[in-house]
Design an enzyme around this catalytic site. Sequence first.
Site, PDB file in Angstrom:
ATOM      1  N   ASP A 243       0.823  -1.212   0.000  1.00  0.00           N
ATOM      2  CA  ASP A 243       0.000   0.000   0.000  1.00  0.00           C
ATOM      3  C   ASP A 243       0.859   1.265   0.000  1.00  0.00           C
ATOM      4  OD1 ASP A 243      -1.515  -2.190   0.816  1.00  0.00           O
ATOM      5  OD2 ASP A 243      -2.805  -1.006   2.125  1.00  0.00           O
TER       6      ASP A 243
ATOM      7  N   GLU B  67      -7.011 -10.352  -5.183  1.00  0.00           N
ATOM      8  CA  GLU B  67      -6.769 -11.523  -4.330  1.00  0.00           C
ATOM      9  C   GLU B  67      -7.926 -12.523  -4.392  1.00  0.00           C
ATOM     10  OE1 GLU B  67      -5.973  -9.352  -0.754  1.00  0.00           O
ATOM     11  OE2 GLU B  67      -3.803  -9.621  -0.945  1.00  0.00           O
TER      12      GLU B  67
END
Lengths: 768, 768
Positions: free
Chosen positions: B360, B490
């Site tokens: 991130d 994901e």
Amino acid sequence: MNQDYIKPDAWSIIEEEFDPGRVKSSESLFSIGNGAMGQRANFEEHYSGPSFQGSYIGGVFYPDKTKVGWWKNGYPEYFAKVLNAPNWIGINIYVNGEALDLHTCTKVDNFRRELNMKEGFLARSFEAKMPNGIEVEVKAIRFLSIVQDELGAIKFEVTPMNQDAQIKFDPYLDAGITNTDANWEERFWKTLEVKADKGRGYVVSKTLKTEFHVGTYMQSEIFKSGEKLQLSPEVATTDDKITFSYVLDAKKGETAGIVKYAGYVTDMNHKRSDLVQAASMVLDRAVKKGFDQLKQEQKDAWAAIWEMADITISGDVKAQQGIRFNIFQLNQTYLGKDERLNIGPKGFTGEKYGGSTYWDTEAYCIPFYMATKDQNVARKLLTYRYNHLEKAKENAAKLGFSNGAALYPMVTMNGEESHNEWEITFEEIHRNGAMVFAIYNYVRFTGDFSYIPEKGLEVMIAIARFWHQRANFSKAKNKYVILGVTGPNEYENNVNNNWYTNYIAKWCIEYCLEMIDKVKDAYQEDYTRVMGLTSLNEGEMSDWREVAEGMYFPHSEEHGVYLQQDGFLDKEIIPVSQLDKKQRPINQKWSWDRILRSCYIKQADVLQGFYFFADHFSKEELKKHFDFYEPLTVHESSLSPCVHSIQAALLGRMEQAYQFYLRTSRLDLDDYNKEVEEGCHITSMAGTWMSIVEGFGGMRVENDQLSFKPQIPEQWKAYSFKVNFRDRILKVNVSADKTEFSMEGSDSLEILVNGKAVEVLPDSTVSA
Amino acid sequence: MNQDYIKPDAWSIIEEEFDPGRVKSSESLFSIGNGAMGQRANFEEHYSGPSFQGSYIGGVFYPDKTKVGWWKNGYPEYFAKVLNAPNWIGINIYVNGEALDLHTCTKVDNFRRELNMKEGFLARSFEAKMPNGIEVEVKAIRFLSIVQDELGAIKFEVTPMNQDAQIKFDPYLDAGITNTDANWEERFWKTLEVKADKGRGYVVSKTLKTEFHVGTYMQSEIFKSGEKLQLSPEVATTDDKITFSYVLDAKKGETAGIVKYAGYVTDMNHKRSDLVQAASMVLDRAVKKGFDQLKQEQKDAWAAIWEMADITISGDVKAQQGIRFNIFQLNQTYLGKDERLNIGPKGFTGEKYGGSTYWDTEAYCIPFYMATKDQNVARKLLTYRYNHLEKAKENAAKLGFSNGAALYPMVTMNGEESHNEWEITFEEIHRNGAMVFAIYNYVRFTGDFSYIPEKGLEVMIAIARFWHQRANFSKAKNKYVILGVTGPNEYENNVNNNWYTNYIAKWCIEYCLEMIDKVKDAYQEDYTRVMGLTSLNEGEMSDWREVAEGMYFPHSEEHGVYLQQDGFLDKEIIPVSQLDKKQRPINQKWSWDRILRSCYIKQADVLQGFYFFADHFSKEELKKHFDFYEPLTVHESSLSPCVHSIQAALLGRMEQAYQFYLRTSRLDLDDYNKEVEEGCHITSMAGTWMSIVEGFGGMRVENDQLSFKPQIPEQWKAYSFKVNFRDRILKVNVSADKTEFSMEGSDSLEILVNGKAVEVLPDSTVSA
């Protein structure tokens, strides 16, 4: 490896040295069981060295809270675990007040352990010098009765060798036990009652959550020089334990002995309120017969088993010992008396894998039980799954399937899924196919079609519904595909179009449709019942057919083989033979991602399909696929070599077949994987049996007939086995130059030998 | 959802009701932090209702033993966890001997909490009737100083309203704290010293295993009606806790007050033996200044931050509140002072995700810090990874890579991998690409090339080595492929040839080769050093080039798009809009296998590549890919909507861009996901900033120039932001009819506005 530790012997497993470092391994190897319960070869007396205590009762489990790093929606809340049950074998021994403990003895001589497979008992003897200087000779024998399967019996004899001594026997029951395999260190048992009554001891306990009630019981007899004594024991109880103490004096050379009758009664077979009474009745019968008669009954019962199940091998005593060990353990694990029980991968020899049921039963064990027992035994194994059908439907519903689709669990004790790796639990769905294959295999072998209308069809319909929903139409391929699965080769996860899975899915649907037609014709009443129950209609069946007919199979034109899954040829294809030995086993040396992207195959996958559906493919096709996949197979599952052995034999590659055979037949005895202390590999033992009968013997069922293509490894002089084919007992004796077939009973049997019909007449032998 | 709970206000987060069911959520939302430590909005006084206590110190972690259901080779042994640190805020209040506890008060009126973002403090006030009948008015203010980042200060005032009363203040420090997120319920802290000295309290404790030493300290001042009293406290200590008790009498309507100076000093900044002394010096300075001056300094320091980082929005107070909350929290989490620290997904507002560093930072946070701070701040974030390079190499070596290849961890505190899902830990390797992209992005924006020869090149070489080894040649495709990965989406695991991963892998190699050439030309000394250090030679680089040039990208001719991965078109492609709302969010409603085989995308994946490498693709190509993938995206990651908002804006779809913007800007304030009690989504807040500046403002760097294509959502009247571009501060003010650019300082700046060059002169405004 353990290669020289177990003494070669045709009928016994023998250990002749006391090695504390091997105690746990031997506890597994010398386990005893009777199909209803089992006991690791823990010593009766106190032992302060490393030991793995284990006593197991078939069907009694604990739902251990699932342990997981990262929760996924749909995981089962519990993992059903086999339970270490209350200790019934314990007899502490005190000599002049000092505890006998092999770990503290200053000298141990002539230690010998024998698992007598022919007669079904475990014997142990040794001479030891205790820290207080007293030398004792010890002989102990025990068995779990396969005649009265709630009963165990132990005879334990102590002889002081260098002086007179006071001997104290402390037989006890102890419910204060724990599991080694417990996720959260919870206690699994609660003791309800500890009681002495008329020279007998009882401990009633229950498992927490599942509330299985178990009565553990004992009664002892004391002997001096073989004469029974009338001694009144002192009784001591704690919250979980009861101990009787018997004290007697033995002169130097005089033998003090105890016989302990003990075991379990459970609320699976008795009312909860009657457990003490039920135990008391078992004891009444046991005491009346006495140790010697019970042991004789045990010998007779095992003789009956061996009469049917034995495989003889001449010219190779280690091979003989290996196959008998496998047959013995399979029979210790499951005798087909109780349809609530099944065959755990470790049987009653350890806790690992939860003692639960896997697809191993359907894929590997059923052939052994069909051929060596009455057909009702295999039918009971099928019924086990039939009885779990509603839970399999609930399991599928949890994963988003509807309309009564069923997904059988990967691991189970009571029908509920117990496993919680997403790539296995949710994706290793081919297990559903094995359920149907086992039904097909049963009908093919036994000829008992009645199972299908009565029970099998409901299972097959629920599974066909699962496959129909699990496949989806790929516009890109203009075919039906099955995405996101794990095949039998667990070294691939979440792959698309695993050939084996797609193949068995298509077959399940087609076989189900075929059986529906057959039942419709011949079993009108069952047909009406099942159709009513399932609300199955023509439209739905037509949808199934569309999926089956349109199923996609990955294939390589270049190699002329079906591909294990989409994208398999994108891998680097390097045969296992070129892999550095230091890299193996890859499941210990490589991280999981590296295993997954490698071409290496854990166990037969495409070749598993070629084994199940051998009659769908030509020998030429088998050869191509075997030559493509076998060199990439690392055989890191104990279930792998047997399939390859059978196929190598079929391809006439007997040396290779024999090498594969060796990899499993003594897997535990020689402790190849250095893990036998956790328990024996029970289900793969059935694969060893298949390697001989289906592999070397080449036995198949073709058009309702037994067919053989016998071969023999050049290391052997001869081997023989028996097969119960539809209540006719055929004996097959293979040597290098001929094969003899003989029959017992009054019926004759036509078989095929190397493709030619051969008539085997009653009470006669035919050579072919 | 929480939509009307937080009162709309341009500069403050305000709660105006006491609702015990919202206490934990508000504890997250009203958190305070100063980049070095943070504190959830737990009450100072005793509270017996549900509460989630949390005080966190940047960089202080505990290696919690990994919890996993099924161990895989290569898993990290530990999961580095952010620690709940000793309680420094506690002040128990007794009124006539009874503890003040909002949970037991018979009435609570005018409860108000305000997080004043402009000045950086948390205020709370209420009137309550206690069980003993006494009515009190309470006012409390606290802040964590961003000027002296080891210091917190609290002013707490109690006024008895209906009678005279004795007030007892019990300020305390408590190291007997635990983590909610602890795998094995271990204790994480050990207290070493509890000490009172000259009216000050100290607790020195250390974390177990990691042995971070932390001194927690306090000193209090007592006031009546604003006058400081000289009271001698009673001191009570336990093993983990120290409490000072101050007793005073207050007449009805008279205010008793306490000021508590407290906080942490750690051995990250001081010698272990000096912690008490260091704390004492912090207190000396704090007491000397006093509460009011410290609060004024705090206000001034926040004014300086806002001066640069503020975004104004006219015509939509909730949007204004939302973006300021995001900017405020980002600054509370990381101020760029310490290169050992980073930006955890929950910052200092909760324990979840271990408080650790994810990709991130590189993918979402760096643009915000580059544009609103001095460039050294972003450089520190890059250096954080440079300092972890050796650990990234160790991590890769554990997974079988060699020759100094590096794989940065998915989750880390100190450079070691902390995550243990195989599909993430071992396979979500695209994170390695973000490390290089961040370097590229930093150089592009700041023009500071020096980072590459000095530090970046070593990182890039180690990562290029990883990609080179991780790809393999597929004979079937005659291309290099990357098998078995998890992409940014994901909701796909262990797929082959994730386009994003393959693309960034190829780019990493090519960019590295390009930078090696550039460094060779211009930074001879660094070039020689790095080549010597890495033993990189022409042959190896040529091997890299072959992989990069031969990289395979899955593509659909039919749809004219790159495919997310091999086999994507085998899925059933049904847009999210046609999915039953009851099925959503799918990560709560579906089992994992169903999610995996579905076409649904958790967060931008192919589109993440189109965001990073926007200049590699035409707008027409973006449109095709956006129209293909966005309808399949469920945005079940807080990091998803910002990328889609930026791309929708680029495609001129402002209404859609605005809807995406709304999904993150008030994600926590309105508690969309009903989970804010666990902490705020700090890293996605940077994505919200990008949505405005890069999305609506259309800011890019093109050929060393800032470029803008400003648009405005029709719901807004105007918005403005500032950008520090290479030390020139450009202010951008966008309204429906025009955009104004203005500059501070003495330099001018040429920018591009809708493709046309515009010169912005110092201290002047230009309209475009």
